[in-house]
Design a protein around this motif. Structure first.
Motif, PDB file in Angstrom:
ATOM      1  N   PRO A 254       0.619 122.204  29.068  1.00 60.29           N
ATOM      2  CA  PRO A 254       0.996 121.397  30.232  1.00 60.29           C
ATOM      3  C   PRO A 254       2.511 121.395  30.462  1.00 60.29           C
ATOM      4  O   PRO A 254       3.298 121.381  29.510  1.00 60.29           O
ATOM      5  CB  PRO A 254       0.498 119.988  29.862  1.00 60.29           C
ATOM      6  CG  PRO A 254      -0.527 120.203  28.797  1.00 60.29           C
ATOM      7  CD  PRO A 254      -0.069 121.406  28.042  1.00 60.29           C
TER       8      PRO A 254
ATOM      9  N   GLU B 142       6.907 119.177  36.981  1.00 60.67           N
ATOM     10  CA  GLU B 142       6.387 118.441  35.836  1.00 60.67           C
ATOM     11  C   GLU B 142       6.647 119.241  34.574  1.00 60.67           C
ATOM     12  O   GLU B 142       6.331 120.419  34.494  1.00 60.67           O
ATOM     13  CB  GLU B 142       4.885 118.181  36.001  1.00 60.67           C
ATOM     14  CG  GLU B 142       4.566 117.073  36.974  1.00 60.67           C
ATOM     15  CD  GLU B 142       3.159 116.527  36.776  1.00 60.67           C
ATOM     16  OE1 GLU B 142       2.535 116.846  35.740  1.00 60.67           O
ATOM     17  OE2 GLU B 142       2.693 115.789  37.648  1.00 60.67           O
TER      18      GLU B 142
ATOM     19  N   PRO C 123       6.834 118.817  29.983  1.00 58.70           N
ATOM     20  CA  PRO C 123       6.425 117.933  28.883  1.00 58.70           C
ATOM     21  C   PRO C 123       7.311 116.691  28.839  1.00 58.70           C
ATOM     22  O   PRO C 123       8.499 116.755  29.168  1.00 58.70           O
ATOM     23  CB  PRO C 123       6.620 118.812  27.644  1.00 58.70           C
ATOM     24  CG  PRO C 123       6.431 120.210  28.151  1.00 58.70           C
ATOM     25  CD  PRO C 123       7.020 120.210  29.533  1.00 58.70           C
ATOM     26  N   TYR C 124       6.735 115.558  28.432  1.00 62.20           N
ATOM     27  CA  TYR C 124       7.474 114.298  28.424  1.00 62.20           C
ATOM     28  C   TYR C 124       8.818 114.469  27.732  1.00 62.20           C
ATOM     29  O   TYR C 124       9.848 114.009  28.227  1.00 62.20           O
ATOM     30  CB  TYR C 124       6.650 113.215  27.730  1.00 62.20           C
ATOM     31  CG  TYR C 124       7.223 111.830  27.886  1.00 62.20           C
ATOM     32  CD1 TYR C 124       6.917 111.062  29.007  1.00 62.20           C
ATOM     33  CD2 TYR C 124       8.073 111.300  26.923  1.00 62.20           C
ATOM     34  CE1 TYR C 124       7.450 109.784  29.164  1.00 62.20           C
ATOM     35  CE2 TYR C 124       8.608 110.029  27.068  1.00 62.20           C
ATOM     36  CZ  TYR C 124       8.295 109.279  28.192  1.00 62.20           C
ATOM     37  OH  TYR C 124       8.832 108.027  28.348  1.00 62.20           O
TER      38      TYR C 124
ATOM     39  N   ALA D 299       3.894 118.809  22.294  1.00 63.21           N
ATOM     40  CA  ALA D 299       3.159 117.552  22.164  1.00 63.21           C
ATOM     41  C   ALA D 299       3.863 116.698  21.120  1.00 63.21           C
ATOM     42  O   ALA D 299       4.669 117.190  20.326  1.00 63.21           O
ATOM     43  CB  ALA D 299       1.706 117.803  21.761  1.00 63.21           C
TER      44      ALA D 299
ATOM     45  N   THR E  32      -0.389 113.921  21.497  1.00 61.84           N
ATOM     46  CA  THR E  32      -0.523 113.752  22.945  1.00 61.84           C
ATOM     47  C   THR E  32       0.504 114.619  23.669  1.00 61.84           C
ATOM     48  O   THR E  32       1.570 114.918  23.138  1.00 61.84           O
ATOM     49  CB  THR E  32      -0.336 112.281  23.357  1.00 61.84           C
ATOM     50  OG1 THR E  32       1.006 111.874  23.036  1.00 61.84           O
ATOM     51  CG2 THR E  32      -1.320 111.387  22.615  1.00 61.84           C
ATOM     52  N   SER E  33       0.192 115.003  24.893  1.00 58.84           N
ATOM     53  CA  SER E  33       1.094 115.883  25.648  1.00 58.84           C
ATOM     54  C   SER E  33       1.198 115.454  27.107  1.00 58.84           C
ATOM     55  O   SER E  33       0.805 116.180  28.018  1.00 58.84           O
ATOM     56  CB  SER E  33       0.607 117.338  25.568  1.00 58.84           C
ATOM     57  OG  SER E  33      -0.762 117.415  25.940  1.00 58.84           O
ATOM     58  N   PRO E  34       1.721 114.233  27.354  1.00 59.27           N
ATOM     59  CA  PRO E  34       1.927 113.799  28.746  1.00 59.27           C
ATOM     60  C   PRO E  34       3.063 114.582  29.399  1.00 59.27           C
ATOM     61  O   PRO E  34       3.861 115.236  28.720  1.00 59.27           O
ATOM     62  CB  PRO E  34       2.292 112.323  28.591  1.00 59.27           C
ATOM     63  CG  PRO E  34       2.936 112.241  27.242  1.00 59.27           C
ATOM     64  CD  PRO E  34       2.187 113.237  26.389  1.00 59.27           C
ATOM     65  N   THR E  35       3.133 114.528  30.697  1.00 58.71           N
ATOM     66  CA  THR E  35       4.205 115.190  31.449  1.00 58.71           C
ATOM     67  C   THR E  35       4.870 114.192  32.380  1.00 58.71           C
ATOM     68  O   THR E  35       4.346 113.118  32.657  1.00 58.71           O
ATOM     69  CB  THR E  35       3.657 116.370  32.273  1.00 58.71           C
ATOM     70  OG1 THR E  35       2.708 115.870  33.232  1.00 58.71           O
ATOM     71  CG2 THR E  35       2.994 117.400  31.371  1.00 58.71           C
ATOM     72  N   ARG E  36       6.060 114.558  32.834  1.00 56.26           N
ATOM     73  CA  ARG E  36       6.770 113.785  33.844  1.00 56.26           C
ATOM     74  C   ARG E  36       7.686 114.733  34.602  1.00 56.26           C
ATOM     75  O   ARG E  36       7.971 115.844  34.156  1.00 56.26           O
ATOM     76  CB  ARG E  36       7.561 112.634  33.229  1.00 56.26           C
ATOM     77  CG  ARG E  36       8.516 113.043  32.124  1.00 56.26           C
ATOM     78  CD  ARG E  36       9.256 111.844  31.553  1.00 56.26           C
ATOM     79  NE  ARG E  36      10.028 112.184  30.361  1.00 56.26           N
ATOM     80  CZ  ARG E  36      10.836 111.341  29.735  1.00 56.26           C
ATOM     81  NH1 ARG E  36      11.003 110.112  30.201  1.00 56.26           N
ATOM     82  NH2 ARG E  36      11.499 111.717  28.649  1.00 56.26           N
TER      83      ARG E  36
ATOM     84  N   GLU F 156      12.672 110.337  35.667  1.00 60.87           N
ATOM     85  CA  GLU F 156      12.202 109.021  36.062  1.00 60.87           C
ATOM     86  C   GLU F 156      13.325 108.274  36.771  1.00 60.87           C
ATOM     87  O   GLU F 156      13.881 108.750  37.748  1.00 60.87           O
ATOM     88  CB  GLU F 156      11.633 108.287  34.846  1.00 60.87           C
ATOM     89  CG  GLU F 156      10.396 108.986  34.277  1.00 60.87           C
ATOM     90  CD  GLU F 156       9.839 108.339  33.042  1.00 60.87           C
ATOM     91  OE1 GLU F 156      10.600 107.636  32.319  1.00 60.87           O
ATOM     92  OE2 GLU F 156       8.638 108.533  32.772  1.00 60.87           O
TER      93      GLU F 156
END
Length: 655
Positions: free
Chosen positions: A224, A259, A261-262, A268, A272-276, A314
């Protein structure tokens, strides 16, 4: 380890099969009595001192490597030399390490404009599009005094394409259109270049767009936040008078809004592997003056540069920039002795902004330098230089500091017999006060332990080159004292304290190559260990300073089949399993890998100006992270994987 060795064996067999399929033509072309045509061409504007002793450790990226990386990334630029490692699978996260030292601790310039605008530690400070490059020089460890300030671990100089390089004899204008498609991520890239010259004036304009989806790593795992969305632009103009005065201005930009990786350089974290959204913009501008017909007493160089990095994540924004200038002249006492002297300055600013605050750190530097280069005896070249820098630093909460320091360097090269040189170098460098990652400015800072940094660099080695065969090797040690680090004290107000770190990288590099009239083969190997505060370094303890790399290798081969207008070749990028030896929370051995690529490049005689290139990358679909990628020694971190197997097609049309 057995798996890696097996992959390396199979990889070498694949490339050797491609090599020997060429036939006996290459061998027949080698005649000990004739001069071999150069295939790996090195080129660097204004490098008056390419054969000077202080270039002992210099790495010149080949023209072939730059052209091959045109629609790739920064990692591809340095793919021919194992001592320069680029970690991170996406451009926004790619960080450069030279002999294990993070490029933040090198003097880095683009067209003379200082870079290294440190911002968010999960993002690179050194992004550049390879399509813009015409030449690259890396001075590993020992750098001359006129290379600039802050060269704690050496220097890197990038030069950009210009109209005069692209125009062929008799032409006054031209252009190039490039289209590229990569199957892994379905990335489609387009680039257009236009250039012209008239009455001493020349101009070049370049624009590029790359757009794609998330790529998959080896084993078909989608990563991601890795989709391409990069726009690049360059405008460069110059004027050369009839009397030899040359003026040049350039401006480049890179924009990446997508987007990610966070933590952009993590795949990750804790499973977990959220994005922003990361919205990044990098700019670099420069003005240069030189004289194309220098005299013994007049060989000037004037540079004024500005670079800036903007990273919005952000509700936060980090902005860092550098304004710098240089005024120098080289006095040529005779054909073998010169003295370069001058002054330079910079002003660096790093600022963090959110809805409540905008704290800033600023560093100013003024320096004076001199470098003597001479061939004192036949075959014996010596280079000795010194510089003095005065710095002022302004921190958060009205903190101020001043420091003055001297730096010195000495290099020697001796041709013992024809084609065989012994060489050595030493540099003691004042680094001074470094700016911090501005995404750590959200709270107060305590500067009580803030000290100016200083480094020592030692290198010694040899090189041999005769009738197309070459061997070289060197040992190195870089030791940085009082490198800036930080520690968060969890008091009720949460204050960051500056802490001083002593960082050391040691190791050796080896290279072997063979060049024939229509091609070349080259193998490089590098072994690097890193220590922080006297202990083996983990990727965390050495963050922004160095990296534990261990054993890294690179193999490249290329051959041109003139009868078919075809060039074929391939490469292996590899690393061996490596236990960093770090204690504490570093809990995993860095995994080895071997990655194989093949390519074919076709320039049909029937269509003048057309070049087609097809590549098969990572053909064994290796699931791996580059050795320079952060966090490979931690189980809690899922490292940012490199792309798995992919095929790409690039079409270049020169008109």
């Amino acid at each position: 380890m057995k798996k890696l060795r097996w992959r390396l064996l199979v990889s070498v067999c694949v490339l050797n099969g491609a090599y020997f399929s060429i036939g006996a033509a290459a061998q027949d072309s080698v005649d000990a009595s004739e001069e071999l045509d150069p295939v790996v061409v090195y080129s660097f504007n204004n490098d008056r001192f390419a054969v000077a002793a202080d270039r002992n450790t210099s790495i010149y990226v080949s023209t072939q490597a730059i052209e091959a990386a045109e629609m790739g990334d920064l990692r591809d630029v340095f793919a021919e030399n194992a001592s320069v490692t680029v970690g991170g699978g996406i451009p926004i996260a790619q960080k450069i390490f030279v002999n294990g030292v993070d490029a933040l601790n090198l003097n880095m310039t683009i067209e003379g404009a200082m870079q290294n605008n440190r911002a968010f530690h999960h993002v690179t400070a050194n992004a550049i599009d390879p399509a813009l490059l015409r030449a690259v020089r890396v001075d590993a460890g020992v750098a001359a005094a006129d290379s600039g300030p802050n060269a704690l671990g050496g220097s890197i100089a990038f030069q950009l394409i210009d109209a005069l390089d692209l125009l062929e004899d008799g032409e006054t204008m031209g252009g190039k259109a490039t289209l590229s498609f990569d199957t892994n991520g379905n990335t489609f890239s387009q680039a257009l270049t236009g250039f012209a010259e008239h009455n001493g004036f020349d101009i070049l304009a370049f624009a590029k767009n790359a757009k794609g989806q998330d790529y998959t790593s080896g084993g078909d795992w989608e990563i991601p936040g890795t989709g391409a969305n990069l726009q690049t632009g360059l405008l460069k103009a110059g004027y050369s008078s009839e009397s030899g005065h040359r003026f040049e201005i350039s401006g480049m930009m890179l924009k990446d809004k997508e987007e990610r990786p966070y933590r952009a350089n993590f795949g990750a974290f804790k499973g977990t592997s959220p994005t922003r959204i990361y919205d990044t913009m990098r700019k670099s501008f420069s003005f240069r003056y030189e004289h194309l017909e220098p005299t013994d007493l007049y060989d000037p160089e004037i540079v004024l540069g500005f670079s800036e990095s903007n990273i919005d994540v952000e509700e936060s924004k980090g902005t860092s920039n550098t304004l710098n200038g240089k005024l120098a002249n080289t006095f040529h006492f005779n054909d073998v002795t010169s003295f370069t002297t001058g002054v330079d300055f910079y002003r660096k600013t790093s600022q963090f902004e959110d809805s409540a605050q905008d704290p800033t750190e600023t560093a100013n530097n003024f320096g004076a330098f001199g470098q003597v280069r001479s061939e004192v005896l036949s075959g014996l070249e010596v280079s000795v230089g010194a510089r003095v820098d005065h710095q002022s630093f302004e921190g958060i909460s009205e903190f101020d500091a001043r420091a003055t320091g001297a730096s010195g360097n000495a290099s020697v090269s001796y041709e013992l017999v024809d084609g065989f040189k012994l060489k050595a170098g030493y540099a003691n460098v004042f680094g001074g006060y470094a700016l911090e990652d501005n995404y750590l400015f959200w709270t107060d800072w305590n500067y009580a332990q803030f000290k100016p940094s200083r480094s020592q660099n030692v290198t010694a080695g040899f090189e041999f080159e005769r009738q197309g065969l070459s061997f070289s090797g060197n040992i190195f040690r870089t030791e940085i004292k009082n490198a800036r680090g930080e520690e968060q004290i969890k008091t009720p107000t949460k204050v960051y304290h500056v802490v001083s770190k002593d960082v050391t990288t040691t190791g050796f590099n080896l290279a072997a190559g063979y060049q024939w009239q229509s091609g070349f083969a080259r193998l490089t190997y590098s072994y690097t260990e890193a220590e922080v505060e006297g202990s083996h370094a983990s990727s965390y303890s050495a963050l922004d300073l160095a990296a534990p790399l261990g054993q890294v290798l690179a193999f490249n081969v290329s051959h041109r089949l003139d009868d078919y207008d075809l060039t074929i070749g391939g490469d292996i990028q590899g690393a061996f399993d490596y236990d960093t030896g770090a204690t504490g929370d570093s809990d995993r051995t860095l995994e080895g890998y071997a990655v194989v690529g093949l390519f074919a490049e076709y320039e049909p005689e029937q269509i003048d100006g057309l070049k087609l290139r097809v590549e098969a990358n990572n053909i064994f679909d290796e699931d791996y992270s580059d050795r320079g990628t952060y966090g490979g020694d931690y189980n809690v971190i899922g490292t940012l994987k490199e792309p798995g197997r992919s095929f790409s097609l690039t079409a270049n049309y020169r008109f």
